[in-house]
Design an enzyme around this catalytic site. Structure first.
Site, PDB file in Angstrom:
ATOM      1  N   ASP A 170      -9.140   1.682  -5.843  1.00 56.06           N
ATOM      2  CA  ASP A 170     -10.295   0.927  -6.327  1.00 56.06           C
ATOM      3  C   ASP A 170     -10.490   1.175  -7.824  1.00 56.06           C
ATOM      4  OD1 ASP A 170     -12.870  -0.105  -6.877  1.00 56.06           O
ATOM      5  OD2 ASP A 170     -13.519   0.250  -4.818  1.00 56.06           O
ATOM      6  N   HIS A 201     -10.329  -2.809  -5.194  1.00 57.12           N
ATOM      7  CA  HIS A 201     -11.674  -3.334  -5.000  1.00 57.12           C
ATOM      8  C   HIS A 201     -11.610  -4.819  -4.639  1.00 57.12           C
ATOM      9  CE1 HIS A 201     -16.018  -2.781  -5.769  1.00 57.12           C
ATOM     10  NE2 HIS A 201     -16.007  -4.034  -6.174  1.00 57.12           N
TER      11      HIS A 201
END
Length: 232
Positions: A170, A201
């Site tokens: 992420d 993400h």
């Protein structure tokens, strides 16, 4: 399948719109869908529609209404992504959670006092954690929540099941933060964490460049089983 409804704030000082998707049959429960930083856009409405097809009443409140009502942004357009980041920077998260609580109350009334869950993405993933700690929601799921390590002081207030989906790559949540989340939550009796190796993400978005099909399907299947167990 969906329509716009109006929800009154908890303090009765204002109201905001929400996208509401109803199943064909009487709903088995309700789920509040918590937006990303891009507003209640087509992707969030699709999340609601899918939940409705699974038999849930799904409601996505417009949490940015105090800043810019009915904003819809595309994360794949650079200028709109920057605008979304600007809105997030101005957004009052505590007020947002109170609006989510008002939505939960509305949803609970619409299912005749039945169970209400919540699922959030991105900013909504962080707000999902806050919702689990601060409201009477029955079950909550957060996808790629940002900055949850700074909320761990609230973990003892979580009294109902919470599931968090964590992509290991992420770009907004570094490895140190991920480690703090595991350290703080792995032994919590109500919390389940799932890591998604190699994912970034936004991997479970309904549309656009960020979606990673296999991991999105896995996370969504886990979410579906979680809600079936805890909202049934």
């Amino acid at each position: 399948m969906g329509e716009s409804i109006t929800i009154e704030t908890l303090d009765k000082s204002g109201s905001f719109s929400a996208y509401c998707a109803m199943p064909d049959q009487p709903p088995k429960a309700a789920i509040v869908v918590i937006q990303e930083i891009f507003g209640v856009n087509e992707g969030i409405r699709r999340k609601c529609d899918k939940l409705a097809s699974d038999g849930y009443l799904a409601i996505a409140p417009d949490l940015f209404w105090r800043l810019e009502p009915d904003v819809e942004l595309d994360p794949d357009v650079e200028s709109e992504f920057k605008r979304a980041l600007d809105l997030m920077g101005k957004f009052n998260q505590d007020a947002g959670v109170r609006d989510i609580e008002a939505t939960i109350k509305k949803a609970r009334a619409m299912v005749n006092g039945g169970k209400v869950g919540a699922v959030g993405y991105c900013l909504g993933g962080r707000l999902a954690f806050m919702t689990a700690a601060r409201t009477d929601v029955d079950a909550t799921v957060g996808y790629y929540g940002v900055g949850i390590d700074n909320l761990l002081r609230e973990k003892n207030a979580i009294g109902h099941p919470l599931m968090l989906h964590i992509p290991t790559e992420d770009g907004f949540v570094d490895k140190e933060t991920q480690a703090k989340m595991h350290e703080g939550l792995d032994d919590h009796p109500q919390v389940t964490l799932y890591d998604y190796p190699g994912e970034d993400h936004g991997f479970a978005t309904e549309m656009g460049k960020r979606r990673s099909e296999q991991s999105a399907q896995l996370a969504d299947q886990r979410t579906a089983e979680f809600f079936a167990k805890n909202l049934g």
